[in-house]
Motif scaffolding. Sequence first.
Motif, short mmCIF file in Angstrom:
data_model
loop_
_atom_site.label_atom_id
_atom_site.label_comp_id
_atom_site.label_asym_id
_atom_site.label_seq_id
_atom_site.Cartn_x
_atom_site.Cartn_y
_atom_site.Cartn_z
N THR A 44 0.83 -1.26 0.07
CA THR A 44 0.05 -0.02 0.02
C THR A 44 0.69 1.13 0.05
O THR A 44 1.69 1.40 0.69
CB THR A 44 -0.88 -0.03 1.37
OG1 THR A 44 -1.83 -1.36 1.36
CG2 THR A 44 -1.82 1.33 1.37
N CYS A 45 0.44 2.22 -0.88
CA CYS A 45 1.47 3.24 -0.80
C CYS A 45 1.27 4.16 0.43
O CYS A 45 0.16 4.26 0.89
CB CYS A 45 1.00 4.48 -2.13
SG CYS A 45 1.94 5.66 -2.29
N PRO A 46 2.52 4.80 0.97
CA PRO A 46 2.42 5.28 2.21
C PRO A 46 1.43 6.72 2.20
O PRO A 46 0.71 6.65 3.27
CB PRO A 46 3.96 5.79 2.53
CG PRO A 46 4.82 4.65 1.69
CD PRO A 46 3.85 4.44 0.39
N CYS A 47 1.19 7.06 1.09
CA CYS A 47 0.30 8.39 1.48
C CYS A 47 -1.07 7.98 1.29
O CYS A 47 -1.98 8.59 1.49
CB CYS A 47 0.77 9.29 -0.10
SG CYS A 47 -0.30 8.99 -1.57
N GLN A 48 -1.64 6.34 1.12
CA GLN A 48 -2.76 6.12 0.97
C GLN A 48 -3.24 5.46 2.46
O GLN A 48 -4.38 5.09 2.44
CB GLN A 48 -2.96 4.81 -0.09
CG GLN A 48 -2.83 5.41 -1.37
CD GLN A 48 -3.82 6.24 -2.09
OE1 GLN A 48 -4.94 5.94 -1.80
NE2 GLN A 48 -3.56 7.20 -2.59
N ILE A 49 -2.21 5.50 3.32
CA ILE A 49 -2.62 4.91 4.56
C ILE A 49 -3.11 6.15 5.42
O ILE A 49 -2.50 6.99 5.55
CB ILE A 49 -1.35 4.10 5.40
CG1 ILE A 49 -0.92 3.06 4.38
CG2 ILE A 49 -1.80 3.94 6.81
CD1 ILE A 49 0.45 2.58 4.94
N PRO B 223 -7.26 1.37 -0.82
CA PRO B 223 -6.05 2.15 -1.05
C PRO B 223 -4.99 1.67 -2.28
O PRO B 223 -5.28 0.30 -2.66
CB PRO B 223 -5.25 2.13 0.19
CG PRO B 223 -5.58 0.88 0.77
CD PRO B 223 -6.99 0.70 0.39
N LEU B 224 -4.36 2.57 -2.99
CA LEU B 224 -3.71 2.15 -4.18
C LEU B 224 -2.40 1.82 -3.58
O LEU B 224 -1.93 1.87 -2.52
CB LEU B 224 -3.34 3.58 -5.05
CG LEU B 224 -4.80 3.94 -5.67
CD1 LEU B 224 -4.23 5.64 -6.12
CD2 LEU B 224 -5.09 3.24 -6.56
N SER B 225 -1.70 0.76 -4.36
CA SER B 225 -0.55 0.17 -3.97
C SER B 225 0.49 1.40 -4.10
O SER B 225 0.39 2.35 -5.17
CB SER B 225 -0.34 -1.03 -5.17
OG SER B 225 -0.09 -0.62 -6.30
N TYR B 226 1.74 1.28 -3.88
CA TYR B 226 2.90 2.01 -4.02
C TYR B 226 3.21 2.17 -5.72
O TYR B 226 3.47 3.23 -6.25
CB TYR B 226 4.37 1.95 -3.30
CG TYR B 226 5.41 2.49 -3.54
CD1 TYR B 226 5.43 3.98 -3.55
CD2 TYR B 226 6.35 2.07 -4.25
CE1 TYR B 226 6.35 4.68 -3.63
CE2 TYR B 226 7.67 2.81 -4.44
CZ TYR B 226 7.51 4.24 -4.24
OH TYR B 226 8.88 4.91 -4.55
N ASP C 175 1.23 1.73 -8.19
CA ASP C 175 0.11 2.58 -8.78
C ASP C 175 -0.09 4.06 -8.29
O ASP C 175 -0.99 4.78 -8.84
CB ASP C 175 -1.07 1.73 -8.83
CG ASP C 175 -0.96 0.46 -9.61
OD1 ASP C 175 -0.32 0.11 -10.46
OD2 ASP C 175 -1.68 -0.43 -9.05
N CYS C 176 0.72 4.52 -7.24
CA CYS C 176 0.56 5.72 -6.95
C CYS C 176 1.74 6.73 -6.95
O CYS C 176 1.81 7.36 -7.83
CB CYS C 176 -0.14 5.54 -5.22
SG CYS C 176 -0.67 7.17 -4.54
N CYS C 177 2.56 6.68 -5.75
CA CYS C 177 3.77 7.53 -5.73
C CYS C 177 5.10 6.75 -6.56
O CYS C 177 5.90 7.77 -6.60
CB CYS C 177 3.98 7.85 -4.43
SG CYS C 177 3.02 9.02 -3.65
N GLN C 178 5.13 5.65 -6.59
CA GLN C 178 6.36 5.29 -7.40
C GLN C 178 6.79 5.99 -8.53
O GLN C 178 7.90 5.98 -8.90
CB GLN C 178 6.19 3.81 -7.52
CG GLN C 178 7.72 2.99 -8.01
CD GLN C 178 7.63 1.42 -8.03
OE1 GLN C 178 6.45 1.02 -7.68
NE2 GLN C 178 8.60 0.89 -8.44
N PRO C 179 5.75 6.00 -9.57
CA PRO C 179 6.07 6.63 -10.86
C PRO C 179 6.87 8.09 -10.68
O PRO C 179 7.83 8.30 -11.58
CB PRO C 179 4.94 6.62 -11.73
CG PRO C 179 4.05 5.51 -10.86
CD PRO C 179 4.43 5.55 -9.60
N TYR C 180 6.38 8.76 -9.64
CA TYR C 180 7.08 9.98 -9.55
C TYR C 180 8.46 9.91 -9.12
O TYR C 180 9.37 10.64 -9.27
CB TYR C 180 6.30 10.81 -8.38
CG TYR C 180 4.73 11.08 -9.01
CD1 TYR C 180 4.33 12.27 -9.76
CD2 TYR C 180 3.62 10.01 -8.77
CE1 TYR C 180 3.05 12.31 -10.20
CE2 TYR C 180 2.50 10.38 -9.19
CZ TYR C 180 2.16 11.61 -9.87
OH TYR C 180 0.94 11.68 -10.24
#
Length: 195
Positions: A7-12, A22-25, A27-32
């Motif tokens: 789970t992406c840290p920003c989604q917790i 919640p989105l996975s890392y 699918d969320c912040c990893q691309p950035y």
Amino acid sequence: MQPYPDTCPCQINLTAETTDAPLSYQDCCQPYHDAFYNGAFYNDEVDKADGIKAETAERLMRTRYSAFVLIKPEYIVKTTVPAQQALLDVAAIESWAKETDWAGLEIVEHTPKLGKRHSQVEFKAHFNAKDNAGDLAGKIQAHHELSTFVKVKDKANNDTRWYFLDPTVAMTVSQKQPCICGSGEKFKRCCGQFI
């Protein structure tokens, strides 16, 4: 290398009452983060990659929170307004990130338009200092902040990006000087009202 979280840290979010998954890392912040660490950050390659440029101040704030959780201090520096980047203490940022057990992010409010190029995100970053012993639930604290972001235009490639304005950085700019964001306005009429 640190393993990627499911789970992406920003989604917790400790206070979420939603049943949405919640989105996975990935699918969320990893691309950035990957765009930065693969050398494609803030150049022409980023514009060709779908979804890598933070489209809102809230999205940038979320990627910055995840960077703290995953101990990526260089990302924190590069997403701060360029005039402040050299004034940041990378070792202190890294130390704080390492010494903190991050517990979740709560977006209180996102104000997407403050004037021509500014935005604010009010959030609570829940954490537990690692030196606290005992019951984790009783030790969780919240860093409550109203952060200001500015959209900066790079005149060389006609590109605009969101950056964090760090109010803790001591600046030697007068109110009548050109603004640190490069807007062409006086500092006091632009970013100066938020720092």
